[in-house]
Design a protein around this motif. Sequence first.
Motif, PDB file in Angstrom:
ATOM      1  N   GLU A   5      12.911  -7.914  -0.642  1.00 51.99           N
ATOM      2  CA  GLU A   5      13.451  -6.558  -0.569  1.00 51.99           C
ATOM      3  C   GLU A   5      12.376  -5.533  -0.949  1.00 51.99           C
ATOM      4  OE1 GLU A   5      17.050  -3.876  -2.521  1.00 51.99           O
ATOM      5  OE2 GLU A   5      16.819  -5.980  -3.091  1.00 51.99           O
ATOM      6  N   ILE A   6      11.641  -5.825  -2.005  1.00 54.65           N
ATOM      7  CA  ILE A   6      10.586  -4.918  -2.458  1.00 54.65           C
ATOM      8  C   ILE A   6       9.457  -4.860  -1.433  1.00 54.65           C
ATOM      9  CG2 ILE A   6       8.865  -4.500  -4.254  1.00 54.65           C
ATOM     10  CD1 ILE A   6      10.822  -5.809  -6.225  1.00 54.65           C
ATOM     11  N   VAL A   7       9.107  -5.993  -0.860  1.00 59.60           N
ATOM     12  CA  VAL A   7       8.046  -6.037   0.146  1.00 59.60           C
ATOM     13  C   VAL A   7       8.444  -5.187   1.355  1.00 59.60           C
ATOM     14  CG1 VAL A   7       6.792  -7.553   1.733  1.00 59.60           C
ATOM     15  CG2 VAL A   7       7.206  -8.290  -0.617  1.00 59.60           C
ATOM     16  N   GLU A  11       6.559  -1.880   2.851  1.00 59.81           N
ATOM     17  CA  GLU A  11       6.113  -1.835   4.246  1.00 59.81           C
ATOM     18  C   GLU A  11       6.660  -0.620   4.977  1.00 59.81           C
ATOM     19  OE1 GLU A  11       7.355  -5.529   5.920  1.00 59.81           O
ATOM     20  OE2 GLU A  11       5.721  -6.662   4.987  1.00 59.81           O
ATOM     21  N   ASN A  12       7.856  -0.185   4.637  1.00 56.99           N
ATOM     22  CA  ASN A  12       8.505   0.916   5.337  1.00 56.99           C
ATOM     23  C   ASN A  12       8.198   2.291   4.749  1.00 56.99           C
ATOM     24  OD1 ASN A  12       9.745  -0.770   7.220  1.00 56.99           O
ATOM     25  ND2 ASN A  12      11.478  -1.156   5.873  1.00 56.99           N
ATOM     26  N   LEU A  13       7.297   2.373   3.804  1.00 58.77           N
ATOM     27  CA  LEU A  13       6.984   3.666   3.205  1.00 58.77           C
ATOM     28  C   LEU A  13       6.284   4.611   4.175  1.00 58.77           C
ATOM     29  CD1 LEU A  13       5.835   2.771  -0.391  1.00 58.77           C
ATOM     30  CD2 LEU A  13       7.887   3.997   0.280  1.00 58.77           C
ATOM     31  N   GLY A  14       5.419   4.086   4.982  1.00 56.14           N
ATOM     32  CA  GLY A  14       4.716   4.920   5.959  1.00 56.14           C
ATOM     33  C   GLY A  14       3.868   5.982   5.289  1.00 56.14           C
ATOM     34  N   GLY A  15       4.102   7.249   5.630  1.00 54.21           N
ATOM     35  CA  GLY A  15       3.316   8.350   5.095  1.00 54.21           C
ATOM     36  C   GLY A  15       3.574   8.657   3.641  1.00 54.21           C
ATOM     37  N   ARG A  16       4.637   8.111   3.094  1.00 52.34           N
ATOM     38  CA  ARG A  16       4.953   8.362   1.685  1.00 52.34           C
ATOM     39  C   ARG A  16       4.262   7.389   0.748  1.00 52.34           C
ATOM     40  NH1 ARG A  16      11.013   7.495   1.615  1.00 52.34           N
ATOM     41  NH2 ARG A  16      10.305   5.863   2.983  1.00 52.34           N
ATOM     42  N   ARG A  17       3.532   6.444   1.304  1.00 53.59           N
ATOM     43  CA  ARG A  17       2.903   5.417   0.477  1.00 53.59           C
ATOM     44  C   ARG A  17       1.921   6.003  -0.530  1.00 53.59           C
ATOM     45  NH1 ARG A  17       1.789  -0.485   1.501  1.00 53.59           N
ATOM     46  NH2 ARG A  17       0.346  -1.000  -0.176  1.00 53.59           N
ATOM     47  N   ALA A  18       1.084   6.929  -0.099  1.00 51.87           N
ATOM     48  CA  ALA A  18       0.091   7.533  -0.999  1.00 51.87           C
ATOM     49  C   ALA A  18       0.798   8.250  -2.152  1.00 51.87           C
ATOM     50  CB  ALA A  18      -0.803   8.496  -0.236  1.00 51.87           C
ATOM     51  N   TYR A  19       1.874   8.963  -1.828  1.00 57.01           N
ATOM     52  CA  TYR A  19       2.635   9.659  -2.870  1.00 57.01           C
ATOM     53  C   TYR A  19       3.218   8.666  -3.872  1.00 57.01           C
ATOM     54  CZ  TYR A  19       6.574  11.973  -5.107  1.00 57.01           C
ATOM     55  OH  TYR A  19       7.467  12.437  -6.033  1.00 57.01           O
ATOM     56  N   LYS A  20       3.813   7.590  -3.361  1.00 63.26           N
ATOM     57  CA  LYS A  20       4.428   6.597  -4.248  1.00 63.26           C
ATOM     58  C   LYS A  20       3.374   5.886  -5.094  1.00 63.26           C
ATOM     59  CE  LYS A  20       8.787   7.019  -3.221  1.00 63.26           C
ATOM     60  NZ  LYS A  20       9.813   7.374  -4.195  1.00 63.26           N
ATOM     61  N   GLU A  21       2.207   5.622  -4.529  1.00 66.36           N
ATOM     62  CA  GLU A  21       1.130   4.991  -5.301  1.00 66.36           C
ATOM     63  C   GLU A  21       0.673   5.903  -6.424  1.00 66.36           C
ATOM     64  OE1 GLU A  21      -1.777   4.011  -2.338  1.00 66.36           O
ATOM     65  OE2 GLU A  21      -0.867   2.041  -1.974  1.00 66.36           O
ATOM     66  N   GLY A  28       2.247   4.648 -15.122  1.00 65.14           N
ATOM     67  CA  GLY A  28       1.646   3.541 -15.857  1.00 65.14           C
ATOM     68  C   GLY A  28       1.803   2.180 -15.211  1.00 65.14           C
ATOM     69  N   PHE A  29       2.201   2.112 -13.962  1.00 67.89           N
ATOM     70  CA  PHE A  29       2.332   0.824 -13.276  1.00 67.89           C
ATOM     71  C   PHE A  29       1.027   0.477 -12.598  1.00 67.89           C
ATOM     72  CE2 PHE A  29       6.651   2.479 -13.522  1.00 67.89           C
ATOM     73  CZ  PHE A  29       7.314   1.379 -14.042  1.00 67.89           C
ATOM     74  N   THR A  30       0.672  -0.803 -12.613  1.00 66.18           N
ATOM     75  CA  THR A  30      -0.599  -1.233 -12.042  1.00 66.18           C
ATOM     76  C   THR A  30      -0.555  -1.330 -10.526  1.00 66.18           C
ATOM     77  OG1 THR A  30       0.022  -3.540 -12.367  1.00 66.18           O
ATOM     78  CG2 THR A  30      -1.267  -2.492 -14.110  1.00 66.18           C
ATOM     79  N   CYS A  31       0.624  -1.589  -9.974  1.00 64.07           N
ATOM     80  CA  CYS A  31       0.731  -1.686  -8.519  1.00 64.07           C
ATOM     81  C   CYS A  31       2.088  -1.163  -8.066  1.00 64.07           C
ATOM     82  CB  CYS A  31       0.520  -3.119  -8.045  1.00 64.07           C
ATOM     83  SG  CYS A  31       1.774  -4.272  -8.612  1.00 64.07           S
ATOM     84  N   LEU A  32       2.177  -0.945  -6.774  1.00 62.90           N
ATOM     85  CA  LEU A  32       3.391  -0.410  -6.182  1.00 62.90           C
ATOM     86  C   LEU A  32       4.552  -1.389  -6.327  1.00 62.90           C
ATOM     87  CD1 LEU A  32       3.684   2.301  -4.866  1.00 62.90           C
ATOM     88  CD2 LEU A  32       3.343   1.251  -2.652  1.00 62.90           C
ATOM     89  N   TYR A  33       4.243  -2.687  -6.248  1.00 62.78           N
ATOM     90  CA  TYR A  33       5.275  -3.719  -6.388  1.00 62.78           C
ATOM     91  C   TYR A  33       5.963  -3.618  -7.748  1.00 62.78           C
ATOM     92  CZ  TYR A  33       7.579  -8.235  -6.206  1.00 62.78           C
ATOM     93  OH  TYR A  33       8.532  -9.234  -6.211  1.00 62.78           O
ATOM     94  N   ASP A  34       5.193  -3.476  -8.812  1.00 62.32           N
ATOM     95  CA  ASP A  34       5.767  -3.361 -10.161  1.00 62.32           C
ATOM     96  C   ASP A  34       6.650  -2.128 -10.287  1.00 62.32           C
ATOM     97  OD1 ASP A  34       4.447  -5.654 -10.955  1.00 62.32           O
ATOM     98  OD2 ASP A  34       2.770  -4.556 -11.862  1.00 62.32           O
ATOM     99  N   TYR A  35       6.209  -1.037  -9.668  1.00 63.20           N
ATOM    100  CA  TYR A  35       6.965   0.211  -9.709  1.00 63.20           C
ATOM    101  C   TYR A  35       8.342   0.040  -9.062  1.00 63.20           C
ATOM    102  CZ  TYR A  35       8.158   5.064  -8.456  1.00 63.20           C
ATOM    103  OH  TYR A  35       8.786   6.255  -8.286  1.00 63.20           O
ATOM    104  N   PHE A  36       8.377  -0.543  -7.870  1.00 59.69           N
ATOM    105  CA  PHE A  36       9.654  -0.726  -7.188  1.00 59.69           C
ATOM    106  C   PHE A  36      10.515  -1.785  -7.866  1.00 59.69           C
ATOM    107  CE2 PHE A  36       7.554   1.481  -3.658  1.00 59.69           C
ATOM    108  CZ  PHE A  36       8.524   2.435  -3.425  1.00 59.69           C
TER     109      PHE A  36
END
Length: 73
Positions: A5-7, A11-21, A28-36
């Motif tokens: 589900e997280i993966v 994958e579906n973030l598209g243009g929002r990926r940079a913002y979410k990162e 304080g999260f090391t990666c996007l996976y931990d954040y979600f």
Amino acid sequence: MQNQEIVKIIENLGGRRAYKEKRASKLGFTCLYDYFEYKISKKQKAIEEEQKELKAAKAEYQPKAAKKSCSCC
């Protein structure tokens, strides 16, 4: 083992990926996976708490016996 589900969310973030990162690193999260993963677990806990409150409210509420139409009884 990764949660599919997280993966899919990542994958579906598209243009929002940079913002979410950026948001994840700011929090304080090391990666996007931990954040979600954190966001999903937080949402699950909120749902569980809401269900507990509903159970408690249902336990407190007990319908009173039906009133009789006649006051002499």
